[in-house]
Design a protein around this motif. Sequence first.
Motif: not given
Lengths: 381, 361
Positions: B76, B203, B206-207, B211, B218-219, B223-225, B228
């Motif tokens: 992350t 998934r 990858r998210a 990020i 990503a956002r 993607i719900h930064v 995650y």
Amino acid sequence: MKGIMRFSVLAVLTAVLVLAGCGGGSQQATTGEPETIHIALTAPITGDWSEYGVNFRRSVEMGIDYLNANGGVLGRQLRLSVGDTGGSPQEAATLAQRWTSDPTIVAQIGSFSSSEAMAAQPIFDSEGMVQLSPTASHTGFAPGSEWSFGIVGTQAAEGPFMANFAYNDLGLRRIAVLHLNNDWGIDTARHFSDAFTRLGGEIVRTEFYFDGERDFTAVLTRLAATNADGFFMASFFNDGAAIARQKERIGWDVAFLGPSSLYSPQLIELGGTAVDGLKTNVSFFGDDPDPRIQAYVSEFQQRFNARPNFHAALAYDAIILLADAIERAGSTDRQAIRDALAQTRDFPGLTGSITFTPAGDAVKEYRRLWVNSGRFEIWEG
Amino acid sequence: MELKQMLRRIPTLLGSARATMAAFSVRYRMPLVLLLLVGIVAFPHVITGPYYIRVATIMGIYVILASSLNIIIGFTGLFSLGHAAFYGIGAYTSALLATQAGVSFWIALPAAGLVAAAFGALIGVATLRLRAVFLAFTTLGFGEITRIVILNWRSFTRGPLGIAGIPVPRFFGTPFTRVSYWYLVAGLAVITVLAVYRVYHSRIGRALVAIREDELAARSMGIHVFGYKVLAFTMACFFAGIAGSFFAHFQRFISADSFLNTESFTIITMVALGGTGSIVGAVVGAVILTLLPEMFRFLVEFRMVLYGLILIMVIVLKPGGIVGVKGVFEKPKSRRKPWIVEKLTRKPTIPDTTQPQGGTL
């Protein structure tokens, strides 16, 4: 799957390395001459407590040199292995496993802190090897295993001695207490307070501070606001000197005293005139005219260009006491050494005579001490 | 050959060694996995010295800790300096459940993981809106707060006295031996590494990587930064709690001294040395940094000097870590991004009309 594959390759390679390392290690362990008696020392040679750990090693080496020069033990020379914990309890336990797996090692001295000693205790207990700690004073340490011995003496004896000093000799009735918040500080404050209350005195307030704190004016102001006629500080000499200076600065003029951990030449260096009149006690007094103590102090100074303190003297006592126990056991069997050590009665140490309670704690003798115009002196009343 | 030239060639040599190894591992995948499992099973019977088994067991604990921290730092791209706090929370949860409530180790172990995860989520929600160095500061602060609470809350944690007499776990009535401790920690470590591997290739993984590479991109891809990030933090803390529980029952005495911030730094060093973001890297880092200080024990006070020298060598010669994807010591490379990010941020086929075009007015 690439990750797993790479992982497997590396794991196999590492396994090979470990195997290679182990091979070397076990060879080393068996090359010790059978003529020597092998003793292990666990101490924080590096890290925050290195000052104590280094003094442990100096004293134990001095003790071994002395014994070897005088014919050794059971007619055999002593050999020392030193392990550094860096102050970490986990490393102390790993070292315990290392020492107990080595068949040539007969007993262990160490470690410095109660946390280190107690993390290593289950291993010494299950493998059966003497764990003789010069300084661990946690009340749970020595009673925790029949193989564990502490020679510093617990606060269970020193506390009442100081309470008696305060109540009967100094005539104090209402005492404010400040202690370092660690296992030792809590024990010290509790045993002193209990004994002082039992004598008929009153503990008017108890405060604590954390290791590393430097500003004590807030707690001191709170303590000074009470009607206390005495102040007891369960601190080591470095904190003690700072507390005394800040106590003087806020103008709290009251009789003050503390445990033997305050006894160090540095207390006076750091505290100056603020520590004048401080009452404490001592089991090891560097200026004692006793020729054995003078011989130890002068040899230590000559070899290491430093003055030994209480902790160093305890480590010296540990090695001499252990050698004495091996001599009395008449063998280097680990069980025989433990039994002989448990039988110790009135062993003449530099830090006073040593007798073990059934639990394995030493019963110490204490002497009243005070700071008189910038010098430590025995308090004559 | 000049020394300078030789030194310059080392990374290339290491790189080609890695390529050879990778090719080797592709070809012999299954035999290698089997060999590893056989190695784990056979180890305590081949090398019976209690000292070696103990060092291997400690190594297992650090494999769990480093692998889990890798989810936060490596995948992350968040810098957490408080991993030892969650390790400590797990250890204290388990030790208190066992000594005060008489709970069996097999219940205390998952409970410790869950409590640590709950704290992870709580701290995550509170701090993960911060970026970079600010997050590092708050997590460092949390590590210190945890230590102070352990020391101060004497009626609950026994403060500086620590917790002694933590019972030996039992397996169907038989108390654990050295060998059973090793099998358990090896099992836990294998499960952790597999779980981390599964997360990375899912998934979620990858998210997380998206990020790390570019939060804004990503956002913008939906993607719900924040969610995650909290999830990554919580997962990592769960495994740290499990490691703590095992440690408490293995050493059988715990005190705040075992969970200082220096412990967090050790775990971070393991991740960075092995290679940030690499699953294998975290394992390699943990193994090397547990073995090195033990191998050089005979040097006593110079032991840690050597440890430092080796770290510096890795930083200079291989800033990405030994098997790293992208290291904390490495300068950010903007040229090549992982395929997922390239896919996500590929230029849209429709010409972008929001930006002024060159040549037109």
